[in-house]
Motif scaffolding. Structure first.
Motif: not given
Length: 144
Positions: A57-82
């Motif tokens: 991330x750029x310098x400005x982007x590192x000033x705050x951490x991601x917070x679940x519930x914010x607009x944007x990325x919620x989660x990424x799911x990896x489908x497993x075999x079993x």
């Protein structure tokens, strides 16, 4: 008509490239991914179907951490075999990565088994298996 045939890749920005590269490198090795390519401040992994990239991330982007519930990325799911693979992933996350597990392995919906965890920046990831019980029931009916 134009049609999407696949999602080619996901790319996320991270606050500490070295720390995230180490985390994802271990996770993706465990999940059977190989390094696709690496550039200064960016690296991508693939298993031949899915591609996942991280970049500094750029310098400005590192000033705050991601917070679940914010607009944007919620989660990424990896489908497993079993479901067993989901269990193995949780053990790996706890024992090897020391990752924060926010929702441990469980059946979250009918025939949907998953574990949810965080990357070093708090981005939520998931290992899941859907439909394993229904598939087993169908096989049993065919052979029974």
């Amino acid at each position: 008509m134009v049609r999407v045939v696949n999602i080619d890749h996901l790319s996320v920005r991270v606050s500490n490239f070295a720390k995230s590269k180490d985390f994802y490198g271990k996770l993706f090795a465990f999940l059977g991914f190989d390094v696709l390519d690496e550039y200064e401040g960016a690296i991508g992994w693939t298993n031949g179907k899915t591609r996942y990239w991280i970049g500094q991330a750029d310098k400005k982007g590192t000033t705050s951490k991601h917070r679940i519930g914010d607009v944007g990325f919620h989660h990424y799911a990896f489908e497993l075999r079993s479901r067993k693979d989901v269990d193995k992933l949780q053990r790996f996350l706890k024992e090897e990565l020391k990752a924060k597990i926010v929702d441990p392995t469980a059946e979250y919906y009918d025939d949907y088994y998953a574990v949810f965890f965080l990357d070093p920046d708090g981005l939520k990831l998931e290992g899941m298996k859907f439909g394993e019980k229904k598939t087993a029931q169908k096989k049993k009916r065919k052979t029974g």
